[in-house]
Design a protein around this motif. Structure first.
Motif, PDB file in Angstrom:
ATOM      1  N   VAL A 149       0.846  -0.984   0.006  1.00 55.64           N
ATOM      2  CA  VAL A 149       0.004  -0.249  -0.091  1.00 55.64           C
ATOM      3  C   VAL A 149       1.018   1.331  -0.014  1.00 55.64           C
ATOM      4  O   VAL A 149       0.544   2.337  -0.560  1.00 55.64           O
ATOM      5  CB  VAL A 149      -0.838   0.395   1.251  1.00 55.64           C
ATOM      6  CG1 VAL A 149      -1.716   1.322   1.099  1.00 55.64           C
ATOM      7  CG2 VAL A 149      -1.935  -1.020   1.038  1.00 55.64           C
ATOM      8  N   ILE A 150       1.910   1.294   0.796  1.00 58.02           N
ATOM      9  CA  ILE A 150       2.812   2.352   0.854  1.00 58.02           C
ATOM     10  C   ILE A 150       3.447   2.623  -0.564  1.00 58.02           C
ATOM     11  O   ILE A 150       3.562   3.780  -1.046  1.00 58.02           O
ATOM     12  CB  ILE A 150       4.080   2.292   1.731  1.00 58.02           C
ATOM     13  CG1 ILE A 150       3.264   2.146   3.302  1.00 58.02           C
ATOM     14  CG2 ILE A 150       4.783   3.453   1.907  1.00 58.02           C
ATOM     15  CD1 ILE A 150       4.360   1.706   4.564  1.00 58.02           C
ATOM     16  N   ALA A 151       3.907   1.534  -0.968  1.00 61.59           N
ATOM     17  CA  ALA A 151       4.511   1.755  -2.479  1.00 61.59           C
ATOM     18  C   ALA A 151       3.558   2.236  -3.620  1.00 61.59           C
ATOM     19  O   ALA A 151       3.817   2.938  -4.399  1.00 61.59           O
ATOM     20  CB  ALA A 151       5.063   0.503  -2.869  1.00 61.59           C
ATOM     21  N   ASN A 152       2.408   1.743  -3.276  1.00 63.04           N
ATOM     22  CA  ASN A 152       1.532   1.913  -4.283  1.00 63.04           C
ATOM     23  C   ASN A 152       0.843   3.554  -4.278  1.00 63.04           C
ATOM     24  O   ASN A 152       0.635   4.069  -5.267  1.00 63.04           O
ATOM     25  CB  ASN A 152       0.053   1.213  -4.113  1.00 63.04           C
ATOM     26  CG  ASN A 152      -0.077  -0.186  -4.931  1.00 63.04           C
ATOM     27  OD1 ASN A 152       0.804  -0.085  -5.971  1.00 63.04           O
ATOM     28  ND2 ASN A 152      -0.647  -1.016  -4.511  1.00 63.04           N
ATOM     29  N   GLU A 153       0.413   4.142  -3.147  1.00 64.69           N
ATOM     30  CA  GLU A 153      -0.137   5.247  -2.908  1.00 64.69           C
ATOM     31  C   GLU A 153       0.875   6.260  -2.290  1.00 64.69           C
ATOM     32  O   GLU A 153       0.176   7.405  -2.725  1.00 64.69           O
ATOM     33  CB  GLU A 153      -1.293   5.048  -1.974  1.00 64.69           C
ATOM     34  CG  GLU A 153      -2.371   3.836  -2.491  1.00 64.69           C
ATOM     35  CD  GLU A 153      -3.551   3.755  -1.482  1.00 64.69           C
ATOM     36  OE1 GLU A 153      -3.934   4.594  -0.844  1.00 64.69           O
ATOM     37  OE2 GLU A 153      -4.215   2.750  -1.695  1.00 64.69           O
TER      38      GLU A 153
END
Lengths: 282, 334, 339
Positions: B284-288
């Protein structure tokens, strides 16, 4: 009725077969991934990859020179900072800290750092280096990679040094050698293969990291060797190109990955050979 | 065997134990300088983590103030538009995908390590270990794209079989039911397992090779089989180092961002099946993170990172306790 | 050990400074939006050949671009989501559009060719909310008389990563579907009620091509390069249009930028018979307080792009800005930067 010996032999045969199978599984996946990079990247395998800089989309042609050079520079910075820090910290843990409370605390902290997501390491480096300096730079990228490297080197150095038999140290100390000589001449040497593995593994790890570089070294469309400016690097280029809609960019991403993996392999094999040759086994 | 676990130098050179005392009064000796450097580097590692944690904590303050601790951990809502953020599905996804990876990677790594150190003919050892280590050099984006474009379609063909056979099992059956998409928790776990294989293998192999030859030789001389040597000599002798290697792999699995993102399916909805999509904290961190614009949103993503560090901490403590009890058990049974 | 390291570092630093001095080429650093990255990279290459000035633009994401220009680590930032005039004033920033792009709904329905399917905004909203579950649903069939729609379940594929593509898509659906607006809204990431998430356009395209019955949304360049099955859309004028550069530009041409403060207009669902409804744009963001020379070199680059980079833009599926918009931008520069 089966004799005990026969049973033990049977168990051993099964276990050995399973171990062999495990190795095959590992090699199978490596071959599969390498084959994938080669299959998708073969079209871009061209000398231009090393001679030209990254082309603009739709231009056709291939080139990754700036990214290769940038990545090597970044890795050198990371090694110059990460190896001394990691090696010395690992040495303190194994040789001086032992099982003391402080040593266990450092080990504990180090293990947590192992799993810190790389993007947070990048953010941290951004906060302490890029933001105060006011611009992205190759040097800050190298620092971010070094922060990623250190915990791996500390962990491996610590483990490998602790496996060195006590007799060696005792013999050296009995001869009156000072501690630092015992460490540098005896234990480091005895554990050199393992320490090198740690360094190589950490180098392999950072060679493919995108997230910590995005907010530190940024990336550069152009060739640059300055440590004070944004620098091109392979992981970010691979990421940007692989996610793009353009054929030549995608092919270059795969070809770049293949070359990066082979480069690490060559580095690993040669450094091990040099190590074996330079210090004759006792 | 216990003597191998260092602290040797400590006993033999008491002067080196107190960094301050050695240098005082006497001129600075090479020994105290060396010790000083070692100590300061170890200190630096500690300070670095504390600094990182502080930096992360400061950045997550707005989110901590808004959602609190328990509220953030328990909430399953992740809605950037209305700015309601909760970590629960991601915590589950992180733990489950890492657990799958460990279950798969640890036995395989052990097998590979014993094969290289004990079974393989001499000419094979170097090439095989170098090849396995190469897996560590594969950029995580390549793992991700390979997982998405090559592995997932192949795995999707296997999933109907998994549905039919494993899905029919009592108790665990629910874990293996779902549409054959090839992506999901199980795929993420498998890709993670391949990624961490070289870390665990490399450490295990090195420490097995480093095990004093006389120990192994005497066992072999007594007629022990390779398997018995591995189980009863190598593993007990190298227990702490092997644990270290496993930790190295676990750390990588818990913190991996890019590769997981491509294959986990990225759904915030919790599902009992491992074949269904999920999401993990790093993914999620990498995605958003790069596209997040509002302050609270960015802060919540960084807060997730703080949660991940806390998870690592808890996993570590549990592992240390577990290891301690194993060790005590081993001692008392002797 | 430490000493030698320090010495090595010092040597490196010296080498670095020398290296920096030796590089005579002027460089400008920009960062942000992934969407506009190919265009700026391409403009930059040609610009460098003509002027010797190197513009290094890196796609770190729109959020990153906004954060970096605020922090002053780059000369310009780029975002797919415009900042409100209030936000701009608060941070002493200005923004202007660069080029127009579009995106479309793509699908994998056996027997239905690219461009054969017609969809309207409200129907797309219902599909992505999970209300329309099957390809032969009356809502879809109503728009596609004569097309043989299979009774196949719909699998929604959306972006898993935060993205300007998602923002534009969700912004469009918010304009045409009141339910979407209240239930979901628009941002770079949103709380999807259904479906699987693919990483990047690449991930979405890959899932859609593999899963039968799948529907997703990707940038126009991906549709062209990957020959994907795309839908035609019913625009706000009630006309059925295909995605095309002309359609994206028509959407921009219908906006009166002279009235829009700081170009704060989102190009979705614009009026006009030829307008493509899911058109998007990337905004460049500059700091008013930056040295005048820095801003001048940035605006010089974009002015060059607007004048000479039109064909380059078209060649990689970006729509150039209409002349009226470019005039408005130049007036805006003069007013805010005095350039």
């Amino acid at each position: 009725m089966i004799s005990l010996a026969a049973k033990r032999r049977a168990v051993n045969a099964v276990a050995s077969a399973l171990m062999f199978a495990a190795t095959c599984v590992g090699l199978f996946f490596l071959a599969w991934i390498l084959w994938t990079t080669l299959r998708f990247g073969i079209a871009a395998m061209h000398w231009d990859l090393f001679l030209k800089d990254t082309p603009a989309p739709g231009d056709g042609g291939y080139g990754l020179r700036n990214a290769f050079v940038g990545s090597v520079i970044l890795m050198c910075i990371a090694l110059l900072i990460g190896v001394p820090v990691g090696l010395m910290a690992g040495t303190w843990l194994a040789e001086y800290g032992g099982r003391s409370r402080r040593a266990r605390l450092v080990r504990f902290v180090n293990d947590i750092m192992l799993s810190a997501p790389s993007i947070e390491i990048g953010l941290f480096t951004y906060a302490v280096m890029v933001d105060p300096l006011g611009h992205f730079s190759a040097f800050s990228g190298g620092v971010a990679l070094a922060i990623l490297m250190v915990p791996i080197i500390v962990r491996t150095t610590d483990e490998m040094l602790r496996l060195v038999g006590a007799e060696m140290r005792e013999a050296a100390i009995a001869l009156g050698a000072p501690m630092w000589k015992v460490v540098t001449n005896i234990t480091w040497k005895a554990a050199r293969a393992g320490i090198l593995t740690g360094i190589l593994i950490s180098l392999a790890r950072i060679s493919g990291e995108t997230a910590p570089l995005l907010f530190t070294a940024l990336n550069n469309q152009y060739y640059s060797t300055s440590l004070a400016r944004p620098i091109a690097n392979l992981p970010v280029v691979i990421f940007q190109f692989a996610m793009s809609p353009y054929d030549n960019w995608q092919q270059m991403a795969w070809a770049g990955a293949f070359i990066a993996i082979t480069f690490i392999l060559l580095l690993s094999v040669t450094s091990r050979l040099i190590l074996q040759k330079s210090v004759k086994r006792p | 065997m216990e003597s191998s676990e260092a602290a040797v130098g400590q006993k033999l050179t008491p002067a080196a134990e107190e960094p301050g005392t050695a240098g005082r009064g006497r001129p600075l000796s090479a020994d105290s300088l060396f010790h000083g450097v070692c100590v300061s580097m170890a200190g630096l590692v500690g300070v670095a983590l504390v600094a990182i944690v502080i930096a992360i904590a400061v950045d997550s303050l707005p989110a901590i103030r808004t959602f609190g601790v328990l509220g953030f951990l328990k909430s399953s809502e992740w809605d950037p538009v209305s700015e309601h953020f909760g970590a629960f599905p991601f915590i589950v996804g992180t733990l489950v995908s890492s657990a799958i990876a460990m279950v798969l990677a640890v036995p395989v790594s052990f097998g590979v390590a014993v094969f290289i150190s004990e079974l393989a003919p001499a000419w094979m050892r170097q090439p095989v270990s170098a090849a396995i280590e190469m897996l560590a050099a594969v950029p995580s984006i390549v793992y991700g794209l390979w997982g998405l474009l090559v592995f997932a379609p192949a795995f999707a063909n296997l999933e109907p079989w998994i549905n039919d056979h494993l899905g029919a099992l009592p108790l665990v059956g629910a874990l293996f039911q779902g549409p054959p998409m090839g992506i999901g928790m199980l795929t993420a776990g498998i890709v993670l397992a391949i990624m961490i294989l070289p870390y665990i293998t490399a450490i295990m192999r090195d420490v097995f090779v480093a095990t004093p030859t006389r120990l192994k030789e005497s066992a072999y001389a007594m007629g022990a089989t390779t398997w018995e040597v591995a189980r009863q000599i190598l593993l007990p002798y190298t227990r702490t180092a092997v644990t270290g290697g496993i930790f190295l792999g676990l750390g990588r699995a818990l913190g991996e961002t890019m590769a997981v993102t491509f294959v986990i399916g990225n759904s915030n909805n919790l599902s009992a099946s491992l074949l269904m999509p999920g999401a993990s904290i790093p993914s999620v961190i990498a995605n958003e993170f790069t596209e997040a614009t509002s302050k609270l949103y960015v802060s919540s993503l960084i807060y997730l990172g703080l949660v991940l560090i806390a998870i690592t901490l808890i996993v570590q403590v549990l592992a240390v306790l577990l290891l301690g009890s194993v060790r005590r058990g081993a001692v008392s049974s002797r | 050990m430490l000493k030698t390291t320090q010495m090595r570092l010092a040597a490196l630093a010296v080498a670095a400074t020398l290296g920096a001095g030796a590089q005579a080429a002027q460089t400008i650093t920009g960062a942000g939006s992934t969407w506009v990255y190919p265009l700026v990279a391409k403009w930059s290459t040609v610009y460098a050949k003509n002027t010797g000035i190197q513009v290094n633009y890196q796609s770190i994401g729109s959020g990153g671009g906004i954060a970096q220009i605020k922090a002053g680590t780059v000369a310009f930032g780029a975002s797919d989501k415009p900042l409100t005039p209030a936000e701009l004033a608060q941070s002493n920033l200005i923004q202007f559009p660069t080029a127009i792009a579009g995106e479309d709904v793509v699908y994998n329905v056996p027997g239905i060719k690219p461009g054969e399917l017609v969809l309207s905004g409200p129907v797309v909203a219902d599909i992505f909310m999970g209300k329309v579950k099957s390809w032969n649903d009356p809502e879809i069939a109503h728009l596609n008389r004569g097309v043989k729609l299979p009774a196949m379940p719909i699998t929604v594929v959306h972006r898993s990563d935060g993205s300007g593509t998602t923002f534009t898509f969700a912004n469009y659906l918010s304009k045409v579907s009141p339910e979407w607006k209240t239930r979901i809204g628009a941002d770079t990431s949103i709380a999807w009620p259904t479906g699987v998430g693919g990483k990047g356009n690449e991930g979405v395209a890959s899932y859609v091509q593999r899963i039968k019955g799948a529907v997703g949304y990707v940038e126009y360049a991906y549709i062209i390069e990957n020959h994907m099955a795309y839908a035609r859309m019913l625009n706000s004028a009630g006309k059925v249009v295909s995605p095309s550069l002309a359609g994206f530009q028509a959407a921009a041409a219908n906006v009166d930028f002279t009235k829009a403060e700081d170009f704060y207009v989102i190009l979705t669902d614009q009026p006009g018979a030829a307008s493509w409804p899911i058109s998007g744009c990337t905004w460049q963001i500059l700091r008013k307080s930056a040295p005048k020379a820095t801003n001048a070199s940035v605006t010089a680059f974009f002015r060059w792009g607007f004048e000479h980079g039109q064909d380059i833009a078209r060649s990689i599926a970006f729509g150039p800005l209409p002349p009226s918009t470019i005039h408005a931008i130049e007036a805006y520069w003069k007013k805010n930067l005095g350039i």
